[in-house]
Scaffold this active site. Structure first.
Site, PDB file in Angstrom:
ATOM      1  N   ARG A  77       1.050  -0.892   0.125  1.00  0.00           N
ATOM      2  CA  ARG A  77      -0.192   0.075  -0.150  1.00  0.00           C
ATOM      3  C   ARG A  77       1.167   0.873  -0.471  1.00  0.00           C
ATOM      4  O   ARG A  77       1.959   1.816   1.075  1.00  0.00           O
ATOM      5  CB  ARG A  77      -0.845  -0.341   1.092  1.00  0.00           C
ATOM      6  CG  ARG A  77      -1.448   1.064   1.377  1.00  0.00           C
ATOM      7  CD  ARG A  77      -3.043   0.745   2.408  1.00  0.00           C
ATOM      8  NE  ARG A  77      -3.894   1.634   2.578  1.00  0.00           N
ATOM      9  CZ  ARG A  77      -3.723   2.416   3.422  1.00  0.00           C
ATOM     10  NH1 ARG A  77      -3.025   2.775   4.498  1.00  0.00           N
ATOM     11  NH2 ARG A  77      -4.893   3.616   3.537  1.00  0.00           N
ATOM     12  N   SER A  89     -13.204  -3.185  -3.749  1.00  0.00           N
ATOM     13  CA  SER A  89     -13.595  -3.372  -2.305  1.00  0.00           C
ATOM     14  C   SER A  89     -14.959  -2.252  -2.532  1.00  0.00           C
ATOM     15  O   SER A  89     -15.273  -1.408  -2.734  1.00  0.00           O
ATOM     16  CB  SER A  89     -12.630  -1.765  -1.719  1.00  0.00           C
ATOM     17  OG  SER A  89     -12.157  -2.495  -1.275  1.00  0.00           O
ATOM     18  N   LYS A 118      -6.995   4.132   8.387  1.00  0.00           N
ATOM     19  CA  LYS A 118      -7.045   4.187   6.753  1.00  0.00           C
ATOM     20  C   LYS A 118      -9.063   5.488   6.624  1.00  0.00           C
ATOM     21  O   LYS A 118      -9.827   5.354   7.562  1.00  0.00           O
ATOM     22  CB  LYS A 118      -8.552   3.013   5.947  1.00  0.00           C
ATOM     23  CG  LYS A 118      -6.776   2.003   5.528  1.00  0.00           C
ATOM     24  CD  LYS A 118      -7.712   1.194   4.869  1.00  0.00           C
ATOM     25  CE  LYS A 118      -8.261   1.909   3.436  1.00  0.00           C
ATOM     26  NZ  LYS A 118      -8.531   0.819   2.322  1.00  0.00           N
TER      27      LYS A 118
END
Length: 222
Positions: free
Chosen positions: A47, A116, A145
């Site tokens: 990420r 997602s 997040k």
């Protein structure tokens, strides 16, 4: 066609660890990844939210080599171009990223595509468009997040898992304490950031999570 499909993909999604330098306590990504895999991580996602892409390539190549040697699924978050450059096993996109149909066109059938969804409709559309698995969450409240939105809960996870034919992974606020409930709701595994990357003992944190997930899957008859 990639061999990361069917039963092998479901097994690879049991403990999905996502890198995050902000939570790593100054430890290099490769060190975190090595310890997580030693503890039982079955998938690793790069990420990369900030920093030069040249550095992302350098880090990504090291992670890709480690995962290949360990037989662990290696996925890149958001960046289809980076995933292709690294010859990753997969790429994971969300609702604000390149849509699943276009992602599939770019990566072909040789790469796993994760998505997602925020709604059941998005989940079904992604499956129809060629997504291989779904990451549903945040299941529980999370601060990792900031753009993740409010927790969707186990009921939402169960609704999506029961409606699609592809594997579903729970993400968001998951720890060794609540991971079993995520599996009981229909997920084939859990995706974590802070629970492993931010742990003082990364290997032990991964081991504990993997133990809980394995036990819950066995109880469910997987």
């Amino acid at each position: 066609m990639t061999t990361w499909r069917g039963v092998r993909l479901r097994e690879a999604l049991r403990l999905y660890v996502i890198t995050d330098r902000a939570l790593a306590r100054g430890r290099p990504d490769i060190e975190i990844a090595r310890e997580a895999i030693a503890g039982g991580a079955t998938a690793l996602q790069l990420r990369w939210k900030a920093g030069p892409l040249s550095e992302a390539l350098q880090v990504g190549h090291a992670l890709r080599a480690l995962c290949r040697e360990a037989g662990v699924l290696f996925v890149v978050n958001d960046r289809v171009d980076l995933a292709l450059a690294l010859e990753a096993d997969g790429v994971h996109v969300g609702v604000s990223d390149l849509p699943v149909p276009e992602t599939r066109k770019l990566v072909g059938e040789s790469m796993v595509v994760g998505f997602s969804p925020e709604t059941l409709e998005q989940a079904l559309a992604a499956e129809a468009a060629g997504a291989d698995y779904l990451g549903v969450g945040p299941v529980y409240p999370t601060t990792t997040k900031p753009d993740a939105g409010p927790a969707v809960g186990l009921e939402h996870l169960a609704q999506i898992a029961g409606a699609v034919g592809i594997p579903v992974v729970g993400i968001g606020g998951i720890t060794a304490v609540n991971a079993a409930a995520v599996i009981r709701a229909g997920a084939v595994g859990v995706a974590v950031i802070s629970a492993v990357v931010g742990a003082e003992d990364v290997r032990e944190a991964a081991r504990q999570l993997r133990e809980v997930v394995d036990a819950a899957l066995a109880e469910r008859g997987r």
